[in-house]
Write a protein that holds these residues in place. Structure first.
Motif, PDB file in Angstrom:
ATOM      1  N   SER A 156       8.145  10.791  50.801  1.00  0.00           N
ATOM      2  CA  SER A 156       8.678   9.499  50.350  1.00  0.00           C
ATOM      3  C   SER A 156       9.333   8.755  51.500  1.00  0.00           C
ATOM      4  CB  SER A 156       9.659   9.704  49.190  1.00  0.00           C
ATOM      5  OG  SER A 156      10.835  10.355  49.614  1.00  0.00           O
ATOM      6  N   LEU A 157       9.939   9.477  52.438  1.00  0.00           N
ATOM      7  CA  LEU A 157      10.514   8.832  53.613  1.00  0.00           C
ATOM      8  C   LEU A 157       9.429   8.214  54.493  1.00  0.00           C
ATOM      9  CD1 LEU A 157      13.267  11.430  54.598  1.00  0.00           C
ATOM     10  CD2 LEU A 157      13.645   9.122  53.723  1.00  0.00           C
ATOM     11  N   VAL A 158       8.336   8.926  54.669  1.00  0.00           N
ATOM     12  CA  VAL A 158       7.221   8.389  55.450  1.00  0.00           C
ATOM     13  C   VAL A 158       6.661   7.147  54.769  1.00  0.00           C
ATOM     14  CG1 VAL A 158       4.873   8.845  56.235  1.00  0.00           C
ATOM     15  CG2 VAL A 158       6.644  10.566  56.558  1.00  0.00           C
ATOM     16  N   ASP A 159       6.537   7.170  53.454  1.00  0.00           N
ATOM     17  CA  ASP A 159       6.050   6.004  52.720  1.00  0.00           C
ATOM     18  C   ASP A 159       6.995   4.816  52.881  1.00  0.00           C
ATOM     19  OD1 ASP A 159       3.819   7.360  51.874  1.00  0.00           O
ATOM     20  OD2 ASP A 159       4.670   7.931  49.928  1.00  0.00           O
ATOM     21  N   ALA A 160       8.264   5.092  53.213  1.00  0.00           N
ATOM     22  CA  ALA A 160       9.238   4.029  53.454  1.00  0.00           C
ATOM     23  C   ALA A 160       9.244   3.582  54.917  1.00  0.00           C
ATOM     24  CB  ALA A 160      10.639   4.502  53.053  1.00  0.00           C
ATOM     25  N   GLY A 161       8.324   4.133  55.718  1.00  0.00           N
ATOM     26  CA  GLY A 161       8.182   3.698  57.100  1.00  0.00           C
ATOM     27  C   GLY A 161       8.943   4.502  58.126  1.00  0.00           C
ATOM     28  N   VAL A 162       9.475   5.647  57.740  1.00  0.00           N
ATOM     29  CA  VAL A 162      10.308   6.435  58.654  1.00  0.00           C
ATOM     30  C   VAL A 162       9.477   7.050  59.779  1.00  0.00           C
ATOM     31  CG1 VAL A 162      11.587   8.614  58.770  1.00  0.00           C
ATOM     32  CG2 VAL A 162      12.195   6.896  57.063  1.00  0.00           C
ATOM     33  N   GLU A 163      10.045   6.977  60.994  1.00  0.00           N
ATOM     34  CA  GLU A 163       9.429   7.565  62.184  1.00  0.00           C
ATOM     35  C   GLU A 163      10.243   8.730  62.743  1.00  0.00           C
ATOM     36  OE1 GLU A 163       8.072   3.595  64.468  1.00  0.00           O
ATOM     37  OE2 GLU A 163      10.107   3.600  63.606  1.00  0.00           O
ATOM     38  N   LEU A 164      11.511   8.770  62.385  1.00  0.00           N
ATOM     39  CA  LEU A 164      12.437   9.773  62.903  1.00  0.00           C
ATOM     40  C   LEU A 164      13.290  10.284  61.743  1.00  0.00           C
ATOM     41  CD1 LEU A 164      14.095  11.200  65.188  1.00  0.00           C
ATOM     42  CD2 LEU A 164      15.390   9.062  65.407  1.00  0.00           C
ATOM     43  N   ILE A 165      13.278  11.603  61.530  1.00  0.00           N
ATOM     44  CA  ILE A 165      14.066  12.197  60.450  1.00  0.00           C
ATOM     45  C   ILE A 165      15.175  13.045  61.058  1.00  0.00           C
ATOM     46  CG2 ILE A 165      14.042  13.792  58.488  1.00  0.00           C
ATOM     47  CD1 ILE A 165      11.180  12.896  57.917  1.00  0.00           C
ATOM     48  N   LEU A 166      16.392  12.776  60.592  1.00  0.00           N
ATOM     49  CA  LEU A 166      17.568  13.516  61.055  1.00  0.00           C
ATOM     50  C   LEU A 166      18.019  14.455  59.950  1.00  0.00           C
ATOM     51  CD1 LEU A 166      19.530  10.532  62.663  1.00  0.00           C
ATOM     52  CD2 LEU A 166      17.757  11.982  63.692  1.00  0.00           C
ATOM     53  N   VAL A 167      18.200  15.714  60.299  1.00  0.00           N
ATOM     54  CA  VAL A 167      18.573  16.743  59.337  1.00  0.00           C
ATOM     55  C   VAL A 167      19.905  17.349  59.757  1.00  0.00           C
ATOM     56  CG1 VAL A 167      17.881  18.857  58.158  1.00  0.00           C
ATOM     57  CG2 VAL A 167      16.127  17.291  59.023  1.00  0.00           C
ATOM     58  N   THR A 168      20.871  17.321  58.865  1.00  0.00           N
ATOM     59  CA  THR A 168      22.141  18.009  59.099  1.00  0.00           C
ATOM     60  C   THR A 168      22.132  19.277  58.257  1.00  0.00           C
ATOM     61  OG1 THR A 168      24.546  17.791  59.027  1.00  0.00           O
ATOM     62  CG2 THR A 168      23.316  16.665  57.302  1.00  0.00           C
ATOM     63  N   SER A 169      22.577  20.396  58.830  1.00  0.00           N
ATOM     64  CA  SER A 169      22.327  21.654  58.135  1.00  0.00           C
ATOM     65  C   SER A 169      23.391  22.715  58.390  1.00  0.00           C
ATOM     66  CB  SER A 169      20.959  22.207  58.573  1.00  0.00           C
ATOM     67  OG  SER A 169      20.555  23.272  57.747  1.00  0.00           O
ATOM     68  N   ALA A 170      23.426  23.672  57.431  1.00  0.00           N
ATOM     69  CA  ALA A 170      24.233  24.894  57.556  1.00  0.00           C
ATOM     70  C   ALA A 170      23.338  26.061  57.127  1.00  0.00           C
ATOM     71  CB  ALA A 170      25.486  24.810  56.689  1.00  0.00           C
ATOM     72  N   VAL A 188       5.233  18.036  61.433  1.00  0.00           N
ATOM     73  CA  VAL A 188       3.803  17.897  61.696  1.00  0.00           C
ATOM     74  C   VAL A 188       3.057  17.307  60.505  1.00  0.00           C
ATOM     75  CG1 VAL A 188       3.067  20.224  60.964  1.00  0.00           C
ATOM     76  CG2 VAL A 188       1.832  19.051  62.787  1.00  0.00           C
ATOM     77  N   GLU A 189       3.457  17.630  59.274  1.00  0.00           N
ATOM     78  CA  GLU A 189       2.722  17.117  58.123  1.00  0.00           C
ATOM     79  C   GLU A 189       2.990  15.631  57.892  1.00  0.00           C
ATOM     80  OE1 GLU A 189       3.907  19.392  54.738  1.00  0.00           O
ATOM     81  OE2 GLU A 189       5.907  18.501  54.620  1.00  0.00           O
ATOM     82  N   ASN A 190       4.130  15.150  58.402  1.00  0.00           N
ATOM     83  CA  ASN A 190       4.472  13.738  58.247  1.00  0.00           C
ATOM     84  C   ASN A 190       4.350  12.953  59.549  1.00  0.00           C
ATOM     85  OD1 ASN A 190       5.357  13.681  55.379  1.00  0.00           O
ATOM     86  ND2 ASN A 190       6.819  15.204  56.131  1.00  0.00           N
ATOM     87  N   GLN A 191       3.983  13.645  60.620  1.00  0.00           N
ATOM     88  CA  GLN A 191       3.769  13.029  61.927  1.00  0.00           C
ATOM     89  C   GLN A 191       4.969  12.183  62.342  1.00  0.00           C
ATOM     90  OE1 GLN A 191      -0.199  11.358  60.989  1.00  0.00           O
ATOM     91  NE2 GLN A 191      -1.020  12.852  62.437  1.00  0.00           N
ATOM     92  N   VAL A 192       6.134  12.836  62.368  1.00  0.00           N
ATOM     93  CA  VAL A 192       7.394  12.202  62.745  1.00  0.00           C
ATOM     94  C   VAL A 192       8.116  13.088  63.752  1.00  0.00           C
ATOM     95  CG1 VAL A 192       7.726  11.026  60.521  1.00  0.00           C
ATOM     96  CG2 VAL A 192       8.649  13.345  60.852  1.00  0.00           C
ATOM     97  N   PHE A 193       9.096  12.511  64.437  1.00  0.00           N
ATOM     98  CA  PHE A 193      10.073  13.331  65.145  1.00  0.00           C
ATOM     99  C   PHE A 193      11.096  13.811  64.127  1.00  0.00           C
ATOM    100  CE2 PHE A 193       8.670  11.228  69.075  1.00  0.00           C
ATOM    101  CZ  PHE A 193       8.655  12.304  69.940  1.00  0.00           C
ATOM    102  N   LEU A 194      11.498  15.066  64.243  1.00  0.00           N
ATOM    103  CA  LEU A 194      12.520  15.629  63.375  1.00  0.00           C
ATOM    104  C   LEU A 194      13.602  16.251  64.258  1.00  0.00           C
ATOM    105  CD1 LEU A 194      12.152  17.486  60.059  1.00  0.00           C
ATOM    106  CD2 LEU A 194      13.504  18.556  61.858  1.00  0.00           C
TER     107      LEU A 194
END
Length: 256
Positions: A156-170, A188-194
């Motif tokens: 859904s983020l890719v469908d919204a035009g996202v190119e870069l995904i930021l993940v905060t995690s524990a 790789v499945e969304n072809q973005v930088f993560l």
């Protein structure tokens, strides 16, 4: 663009955790980082469930004001990780993103709350809105930790035009293999930088994995912060996202 993932060891001292985080942000900026990303619930430590209520604050509030000031001071885009947000009677695990002028660009309330061996799902309220925001670093999406196990959110983020995904995690060390599997797969499945920043150390008897990563659109890791309170650095070019999608048009071949 130089990206920095700040790997923090959350301890039972929120004030010390804040001081440590600000110091590390400044050091990353001084080293040339344009985008800095912090881990999940670093002010209190994800597994410190009994401290959630006391640590919760409004957004905007004291922590976001401090983080925004640091972003402005160094003219960086800052993902302040996630903090415990209080909104009326509800508590949320909320990520915050600041622009280089210190402005609060976006907030994201974690949608998928962790229930297995965790009290997050019983103490907090789940968010309901996907977060995609235009920035001077490209179109950015925000997700949090357990979200990595739910691919529909990332699509859904890719469908919204996202190119870069930021993940905060524990993410815990006992499931480290899953951490690397999901961060690479979502990229790789969304072809973005993560870019994924993870806690390290131990909190309430749970060992955190560390190994914060930057993964490119081909699923190749650009950096791994290892274990301990370290900062990972990687150089990325958002233009590679479009190049990847054009040279290997998997997203264009989808059949819904």
């Amino acid at each position: 663009m130089q990206v920095a993932t700040i790997q923090l060891a959350a301890e039972n001292d929120p004030d010390a955790n804040r001081d440590r985080a600000v110091s590390r942000i400044r050091a990353a900026a001084d080293a040339g980082a344009n985008l800095v990303v912090l881990p999940e619930l670093w002010p209190v430590g994800y597994f410190a469930f009994d401290a959630y209520a006391d640590a919760a604050e409004p957004v905007p509030g004291p922590t976001t004001e401090q983080l925004g000031a640091v972003a402005d001071e160094h003219s960086i885009t800052l993902h302040g990780g996630s903090i415990l947000e209080r909104d009326g009677e509800d508590l949320y695990n909320t990520s915050v993103l600041f622009g280089p002028g210190g402005e609060l660009l976006a907030t994201y309330r974690k949608m998928h709350l962790f229930g297995y061996d965790s009290e997050e799902a019983t103490r907090l309220t789940a968010g309901s809105e996907v977060c995609a925001v235009e920035t001077d670093r490209g179109t950015v999406g925000l997700t949090t930790c357990y979200d990595l196990r739910f691919p529909s959110l990332y699509r859904s983020l890719v469908d919204a035009g996202v190119e870069l995904i930021l993940v905060t995690s524990a993410w815990p060390r006992e499931r480290l293999d899953h951490w690397h599997l999901f961060t690479r797969t979502r990229a790789v499945e969304n072809q973005v930088f993560l870019v994924a920043a993870n806690l390290t150390g131990s909190i309430r008897g749970v060992d955190l994995a560390g190994e914060s990563v930057v993964v490119d659109p081909w699923g190749i890791g650009r950096t791994n912060a290892g274990t301990g309170p370290r900062t990972g650095h990687a150089q990325i070019d958002i233009g590679e996202v479009q190049e990847t999608r054009e040279s290997f048009p998997a997203l264009a071949d989808r059949r819904l």
